[in-house]
Design a protein around this motif. Structure first.
Motif, PDB file in Angstrom:
ATOM      1  N   LEU A 243      -4.381  13.658   0.545  1.00 34.71           N
ATOM      2  CA  LEU A 243      -5.514  12.820   0.131  1.00 34.71           C
ATOM      3  C   LEU A 243      -5.887  11.766   1.167  1.00 34.71           C
ATOM      4  O   LEU A 243      -6.759  10.942   0.913  1.00 34.71           O
ATOM      5  N   LEU A 244      -5.230  11.779   2.317  1.00 39.21           N
ATOM      6  CA  LEU A 244      -5.452  10.709   3.296  1.00 39.21           C
ATOM      7  C   LEU A 244      -6.903  10.616   3.744  1.00 39.21           C
ATOM      8  O   LEU A 244      -7.442   9.523   3.926  1.00 39.21           O
ATOM      9  N   ASP A 245      -7.554  11.770   3.928  1.00 36.94           N
ATOM     10  CA  ASP A 245      -8.931  11.731   4.426  1.00 36.94           C
ATOM     11  C   ASP A 245      -9.926  11.293   3.358  1.00 36.94           C
ATOM     12  O   ASP A 245     -11.115  11.145   3.640  1.00 36.94           O
ATOM     13  N   ARG A 246      -9.440  11.062   2.131  1.00 40.18           N
ATOM     14  CA  ARG A 246     -10.314  10.572   1.067  1.00 40.18           C
ATOM     15  C   ARG A 246     -10.398   9.045   1.067  1.00 40.18           C
ATOM     16  O   ARG A 246     -11.217   8.480   0.338  1.00 40.18           O
ATOM     17  N   PHE A 247      -9.540   8.402   1.846  1.00 46.28           N
ATOM     18  CA  PHE A 247      -9.545   6.955   1.932  1.00 46.28           C
ATOM     19  C   PHE A 247     -10.461   6.501   3.063  1.00 46.28           C
ATOM     20  O   PHE A 247     -10.784   7.269   3.974  1.00 46.28           O
ATOM     21  N   GLY A 248     -10.837   5.233   3.030  1.00 44.88           N
ATOM     22  CA  GLY A 248     -11.614   4.659   4.099  1.00 44.88           C
ATOM     23  C   GLY A 248     -10.737   4.289   5.281  1.00 44.88           C
ATOM     24  O   GLY A 248      -9.526   4.544   5.281  1.00 44.88           O
ATOM     25  N   PRO A 249     -11.314   3.692   6.306  1.00 47.91           N
ATOM     26  CA  PRO A 249     -10.523   3.299   7.474  1.00 47.91           C
ATOM     27  C   PRO A 249      -9.532   2.206   7.106  1.00 47.91           C
ATOM     28  O   PRO A 249      -9.697   1.493   6.121  1.00 47.91           O
ATOM     29  N   GLY A 250      -8.484   2.085   7.933  1.00 42.20           N
ATOM     30  CA  GLY A 250      -7.489   1.055   7.680  1.00 42.20           C
ATOM     31  C   GLY A 250      -6.203   1.654   7.154  1.00 42.20           C
ATOM     32  O   GLY A 250      -6.069   2.874   6.981  1.00 42.20           O
TER      33      GLY A 250
END
Length: 391
Positions: A243-250
């Protein structure tokens, strides 16, 4: 003498249809019971509601046939005779089966109900009406699904908020069960920044992705912060990586695994505390485990992190006995120099090497590694400060 209208209906036809309403309803109910296993499996109350719906559908058809301009083929009007909960008991597919059977029953009785020479006209009217009802039923179920989706999203937000506050009440299990939470296996919480474009569509897509990644999943969007609760059997950390690519930057922080959802507040507190503290470790990996940020969390006043460091480092080194705690303290104070430590302790450098390996085995943190040595140094400091102080 009866007169035919432009649409083919006549007062005599309408009179015959009204007189046959009970006959059609009874025949339809018998066919439902004979042909549809899902209908037989329903509670008696739901079967009685479906009987009213079938009767309402037939009555609505007759009213429409009598006056197409004023009559209605709106499925919502037909379902008005039953409670809204009926759409939860029967699916759209079941509803279309119900419509199909009612149509077949009316067609089978066309010869008896239609006025002489009007059988084909009645049959065409039934087919047209059934088609419009089927389309309308699909709209009814779409609106019901949209309403349930909005309610589920609100309920999910309440559950996640309760977990983050650490005050799950007695209704937690019933609430998460309503959201489809199976409750098998352990639980963890991951936290990070939400995408700027996280609208309702993107949020729904994220929920679907989370539920594909893990057996159980809850999603909370709190302003620019995104919180995902994962549960189930298997490797939850690996599932979280999906799910990492579902989060925003940071940064993204993964909290510790806990035995069940009721304990998820501990994982959530750790994840959110680490998310606040991670800026003190610029080179932190993405994602980073909350327990890898124990020193930074201690510096922000996180009492859970303080207790964890004492329990995982200071107390085990004290309990194992011998010179391990002293050796670690001297080694860190002497700038991680084997020779300087050996001189301070009046031992051979190989003895220091052996003790350092033992320390890594006992605590799980390697004092030779710069980052892990920092963790151990903070652990010794909080342990010494805590001696004689109730935690």
């Amino acid at each position: 003498m009866t007169s035919a209208r432009e649409d083919g209906s006549t007062p005599e036809m309408v009179r015959r249809l009204r007189g046959g309403t009970d006959l059609l309803t009874a025949a339809a109910m018998r066919r439902l019971d004979a042909d549809l296993p899902w209908y037989r499996a329903l509670p008696a109350e739901d079967r009685s509601w479906i009987g009213l719906v079938a009767q309402s559908g037939i009555a609505s058809f007759i009213a429409w046939y009598e006056n197409p301009g004023r009559g209605s083929y709106n499925a919502a009007e037909i379902f008005r005779a039953a409670p809204p909960e009926l759409t939860r008991s029967i699916s759209l597919q079941h509803t279309l089966q119900l419509v199909r059977i009612v149509v077949e029953i009316v067609e089978e009785h066309t010869h008896d109900l239609a006025a002489p020479g009007q059988q084909a006209t009645l049959r065409e009217a039934v087919l047209l009406y059934s088609r419009e009802v089927a389309f309308s039923a699909a709209e009814v179920y779409a609106r019901a699904a949209e309403s349930r989706g909005a309610w589920d999203a609100r309920l999910e937000a309440l559950v996640v908020d309760s977990l983050l506050r650490g005050d799950p009440d007695d209704s937690l299990h019933s609430r998460v069960a309503a959201l489809g939470w199976a409750g098998r296996g352990s639980t963890l919480v991951m936290a990070g920044t939400a995408e700027e474009s996280m609208d309702e569509v993107a949020a729904a897509d994220l929920r679907r992705a989370a539920r594909r990644a893990a057996q159980d999943a809850l999603v909370g969007i709190q302003g620019d912060r995104l919180v995902v609760v994962l549960g189930g059997e298997g490797n939850l950390r690996e599932q979280a990586h999906a799910l990492l690519d579902r989060f925003g930057p940071g940064p993204i922080v993964i909290g510790p695994e806990v035995p069940e959802l009721a304990d998820a507040g501990r994982s959530a507190r750790a994840a959110l505390s680490a998310l606040d503290a991670v800026r003190a470790w610029p080179s932190a990996p993405r994602p980073v485990l909350a327990d890898e940020l124990l020193p930074e969390r201690v510096l922000t006043g996180d009492r859970d992190a303080r207790r964890t460091l004492i329990a995982q480092v200071y107390t085990p080194l004290q309990s194992v006995g011998g010179p391990l705690l002293q050796t670690l303290s001297v080694y860190l104070n002497e700038g991680r120099s084997l020779e300087a430590t050996a001189r301070q302790l009046y031992v051979h450098p190989n003895t220091v090497r052996y003790r350092l390996r033992r320390i890594a085995t006992v605590t799980g943190w390697d004092p030779v590694d710069a980052r892990e040595g920092f963790v151990l140094q903070i652990a010794i400091a909080v342990g010494k400060l805590a001696e004689g102080v109730a935690l």
